[in-house]
Scaffold this motif. Structure first.
Motif, PDB file in Angstrom:
ATOM      1  N   VAL A 701     -25.280   8.016   2.842  1.00  0.00           N
ATOM      2  CA  VAL A 701     -25.541   6.829   3.655  1.00  0.00           C
ATOM      3  C   VAL A 701     -26.209   7.285   4.941  1.00  0.00           C
ATOM      4  N   ARG A 702     -27.476   6.893   5.112  1.00  0.00           N
ATOM      5  CA  ARG A 702     -28.231   7.325   6.288  1.00  0.00           C
ATOM      6  C   ARG A 702     -28.174   6.319   7.432  1.00  0.00           C
ATOM      7  N   GLU A 703     -27.986   5.050   7.110  1.00  0.00           N
ATOM      8  CA  GLU A 703     -28.037   4.049   8.173  1.00  0.00           C
ATOM      9  C   GLU A 703     -27.179   2.848   7.797  1.00  0.00           C
ATOM     10  N   VAL A 704     -26.403   2.358   8.762  1.00  0.00           N
ATOM     11  CA  VAL A 704     -25.618   1.125   8.617  1.00  0.00           C
ATOM     12  C   VAL A 704     -25.869   0.277   9.851  1.00  0.00           C
ATOM     13  N   GLN A 705     -26.389  -0.926   9.661  1.00  0.00           N
ATOM     14  CA  GLN A 705     -26.674  -1.842  10.773  1.00  0.00           C
ATOM     15  C   GLN A 705     -26.000  -3.182  10.505  1.00  0.00           C
ATOM     16  N   TRP A 706     -25.314  -3.690  11.518  1.00  0.00           N
ATOM     17  CA  TRP A 706     -24.672  -5.002  11.413  1.00  0.00           C
ATOM     18  C   TRP A 706     -25.464  -6.015  12.250  1.00  0.00           C
ATOM     19  N   VAL A 707     -25.780  -7.114  11.625  1.00  0.00           N
ATOM     20  CA  VAL A 707     -26.358  -8.274  12.309  1.00  0.00           C
ATOM     21  C   VAL A 707     -25.408  -9.436  12.028  1.00  0.00           C
ATOM     22  N   GLY A 708     -24.536  -9.695  12.969  1.00  0.00           N
ATOM     23  CA  GLY A 708     -23.471 -10.661  12.702  1.00  0.00           C
ATOM     24  C   GLY A 708     -22.569 -10.106  11.622  1.00  0.00           C
ATOM     25  N   LEU A 709     -22.394 -10.873  10.541  1.00  0.00           N
ATOM     26  CA  LEU A 709     -21.558 -10.445   9.427  1.00  0.00           C
ATOM     27  C   LEU A 709     -22.397  -9.913   8.259  1.00  0.00           C
ATOM     28  N   ARG A 710     -23.660  -9.643   8.518  1.00  0.00           N
ATOM     29  CA  ARG A 710     -24.541  -9.093   7.500  1.00  0.00           C
ATOM     30  C   ARG A 710     -24.736  -7.599   7.775  1.00  0.00           C
ATOM     31  N   CYS A 711     -24.518  -6.802   6.728  1.00  0.00           N
ATOM     32  CA  CYS A 711     -24.607  -5.345   6.841  1.00  0.00           C
ATOM     33  C   CYS A 711     -25.849  -4.857   6.095  1.00  0.00           C
TER      34      CYS A 711
END
Length: 786
Positions: A701-711
């Motif tokens: 896993v290189r990147e995890v971004q949260w936008v609100g409740l969307r991953c």
């Protein structure tokens, strides 16, 4: 599937399962104080009564009756403690290596676990659930009769109907079911009628039970049943129990004529169920010379064992060649006894040992050839090691002192000259070439998902037996080998097979043969070794742990096994413990794979020599050496010695002394290592994976971004077939908090958490392959860090 399926009856299978529960399977644990058998409904009572004659370590919670090995909790607690038992109840004896089994009818596991609510009468036993072992299913539930009959992995794997009538009939016929050969139950669905049939019409079983114990069996039948039994015997076997008695019946059973042949076959299917038959056959044997087959008469087998014991002892006076020829002739005379019922009852151990002595005779007919160390090693791994294997198997067959001495005499006469000649030839070859440095040999596969399992003194022949067991247990096993570091002692050889070998060096050879840390010159000890492993990215965990196989780029190092410890403690008796140790090691490998490791790579440090009666000694005075071990010694700078020397693997400029051939610096030791021989220097490297396991997928896993409740997720490398999921428990799909999504061609996916109440919850982002196996995971918080 569990190996209990291989047992002839339900009774034998339950006993085997209880014995498995009693085994201690880690180096850090002592043997369990007792095995607790909880049975809330008392389902197993009829079978327990059948077990008592075969199981002297079986005790029952109940009214005080020491003759029946039954008593209240406080009495059972005294029985469990060896010191108290020896002082207060010396008549209660059984094998000292076997913990007692405490059967507890009317008590469930949950009753013991709820300590505060546990009845006072049971509280003396509560503590034993922590010091002992519980006989339960893998899911922690008590074993019911039906569960054991139907369980594919730990039970018999039978097909039993679930309706009330069937369960009632099964319970009612349990005593008969315990003695029924499993082979008669497999391959069909068992229903009420099948269990009812066990209660009636089984004349061979009834006849054997009566012959083996006529008074007790007759006392269990009323006059109607007795009359019917006698009538069936007169009609089916031409024998009247009432008028002829058991001695006549025993003679007819041993004669095996006409209908009695079927009764004999029934006895041989599960002889342990009819213990009185052996004594009956001794008393019923016709007088005079036997004009027919000797097999049915136990005293004939005993006489042949006595004759064989004497013949093996006489081999001490023969040359190795004559001894080998004598063993081949003895094998022709006695091999048929291994098919007799007495072999199944372990009453002809010398005939069993002779099977392996014959292999040893064949394999030691000439020393291993070869004009180089590599050529000799190739001959050894292609079959030469089978001499060592046969020696150990032969010694493992015997238990008594007189049998051990007889087999040991045969082994020593054939094996020791071959071992010494082979070792001397190998030492000449090894001395003519250069021994590879630790960093010059290929390392074990330490890709992500690999756990390295170090096993001290897993000799090459034992490694091959372990690989065979793995294949039988539905694992794929890759076999390889490498050279052990010299001298073949743990201090030198263990770090040489570790993944931190490149961080070590050899300075001046000290009395303990330890390498040192590169750069600092500090001697390698356990603490520094573990720090090196951790610094190299390896999880280091104990023999009762499994590490974190689902962690990113997980790699592990753990240790298990007691071969070397037992060898030094038990010497020649080590042979009898090999099979159990291999089973425990296999269970450890299975446990690591089940925990989530993709593969388990088994490595070891060195092998060893074992010679019954002691390895011959050679003189090396103490004043010439800094330290002197069994087969190696650190030499003083000013000393001149008359034994071979070799370069230390960590620094070839430093030399150590080693014993010539198959000799030892400490005279009389059966077990030793540290020298230069094929048995000590050729070591196995084994890799275990589950059979049919998909090709290992490596992803990160290189990147995890949260936008609100969307991953939004990015995984590299992009691999087809992978899916992303968010779970509260990474290995449980049912703990998912979102709808899993496939990764696209770029390794990306977007996951939506629909429940806003989960905002701020810690979860694991997991990546799974097409089989649902977790490839990697990454800890995160729903909605991101606040």
């Amino acid at each position: 599937m569990s190996d209990v399926r291989a047992y002839p009856t339900l009774l034998a299978a339950v006993l085997a399962s209880l014995q498995r529960a009693a085994r201690c399977d880690t180096n850090d644990m002592v043997a369990p104080a007792a095995v607790l058998w909880t049975d809330a409904d008392g389902q197993w009572k009829p079978l327990v009564e059948q077990m008592r004659p075969q199981c002297p370590d079986l005790f029952t919670l109940g009214d005080y009756n020491p003759d029946a090995r039954t008593g209240p909790a406080i009495w059972l607690r005294c029985v469990v403690e060896p010191g108290v038992r020896a002082e207060k109840f010396p008549e209660l004896t059984w094998s000292p290596v076997t913990p007692p089994i405490i059967y507890m009818p009317g008590v469930s596991r949950q009753t013991l676990r709820a300590v505060e609510e546990c009845p006072d009468a049971l509280k003396p036993l509560v503590e034993l659930q922590y010091r002992g072992a519980l006989w339960t299913q893998r899911n922690g539930k008590d074993w019911s009769v039906r569960a054991f009959l139907t369980n594919d992995e730990e039970g018999l794997g039978l097909d039993v109907a679930e309706d009330y009538r069937t369960l009632q009939a099964m319970q009612g016929a349990l005593a008969q079911l315990g003695a029924t050969p499993v082979a008669r139950l497999v391959g069909r669905r068992l229903e009420a009628e099948d269990f009812d049939r066990l209660l009636i019409g089984d004349t061979p079983r009834d006849l054997l039970q009566w012959l083996g114990n006529p008074e007790i069996t007759r006392g269990q039948w009323d006059d109607v049943v007795w009359s019917a039994f006698c009538s069936r015997c007169r009609e089916d076997y031409g024998f009247d129990p009432q008028t002829a008695g058991p001695i006549v019946g025993g003679e007819k059973l041993g004669g095996r004529k006409d209908a009695w042949e079927a009764v004999w076959r029934r006895f041989t299917e599960a002889p342990a169920l009819y213990p009185g038959i052996v004594d009956l056959l001794r008393r019923a044997k016709p007088s005079g010379a036997l004009p027919f087959d000797k097999e049915p008469w136990p005293d004939e087998n005993e006489a042949m064992e006595t004759s064989l014991r004497g013949a093996l002892a006489e081999l001490a006076a023969k040359s190795p060649a004559d001894a080998r020829q004598a063993v081949e002739e003895l094998e022709l005379q006695h091999r048929q006894r291994r098919n007799w019922v007495w072999a199944k009852m372990e009453l002809c151990p010398l005939a069993e040992a002779l099977r392996h002595l014959a292999v040893l005779a064949e394999r030691t007919g000439k020393p291993l050839g070869g004009d180089s160390a590599e050529a000799m090693a190739q001959l050894y791994i292609e079959g030469g090691y089978l001499a060592d294997d046969a020696m150990l198997r032969a010694m493992a067959c015997v238990k008594t002192t007189e049998d051990t001495v007889a087999v040991g005499t045969a082994v020593r006469c054939m094996y020791l000259p071959w071992l010494d000649d082979t070792a001397r030839n190998f030492q000449r070859c090894a001395g003519a070439g250069s021994w590879p440095a630790p960093v010059q040999q290929a390392m074990a596969n330490v890709a992500a998902g690999t756990c390295i399992l170090f096993v001290d003194a897993l000799r090459f022949d034992l490694g091959q037996r372990l690989a065979e067991l793995g294949g039988v247990s539905n694992m794929e096993v890759s076999r390889g080998w490498r050279w052990a570091a010299l001298p073949t002692v743990t201090a030198t050889a263990k770090p040489a097979v570790s993944p931190v070998v490149d961080k070590l060096q050899g300075g001046k050879l000290g009395p303990d043969f330890l390498p040192e840390l590169t750069g600092t010159g500090e001697g390698l000890n356990t603490e520094r070794f573990r720090k090196l492993l951790s610094g190299a990215g390896f999880q280091v965990f104990g023999p009762a742990q499994s590490g974190e196989p689902l962690a990113e780029a997980a790699r592990g190092w753990t240790e298990f096994g007691e071969f070397d410890k037992l060898g030094h403690a038990l010497a020649g008796k080590l042979a009898g413990r090999i099979a159990d140790q291999l089973k425990l090691l296999l269970e450890r490998i299975q446990g690591l794979l089940e925990a989530g490791w993709r593969r388990v790579c088994v490595v070891t440090d060195h092998g060893w020599l074992l010679v019954p009666g002691g390895i011959p000694g050679v003189q090396l005075p103490k004043y010439l050496v800094e330290s002197r071990w069994s087969r190696c010694a650190a030499i003083k700078d000013t000393s001149r010695i008359n034994v071979p020397v070799a370069g230390w693997s960590w620094n070839p400029q430093e030399h150590f002394a080693h014993a010539p051939g198959a000799h030892c610096f400490l005279n009389g030791q059966d077990y030793a290592h540290g020298g230069v021989s094929l048995q000590e220097c050729v070591i196995p490297v084994l890799t275990f994976v589950p059979a049919g396991a998909p090709r290992a997928v490596v992803a990160t896993v290189r990147e995890v971004q949260w936008v609100g409740l969307r991953c939004r997720v990015l995984v590299e490398p992009a691999t087809s077939g992978l899916r992303a999921d968010l779970r509260t428990k990474p290995n449980l799909a049912e703990s998912s908090v979102t709808e899993s999504k496939p990764l696209d061609a770029d390794g990306k996916a977007a996951l939506l958490v629909a429940d806003d109440a989960l905002d701020g919850t810690s979860v694991s982002l997991v990546i799974v392959d097409t089989s649902g196996r977790v490839v990697c995971k990454h800890a995160t918080i729903i909605g991101g860090e606040k």
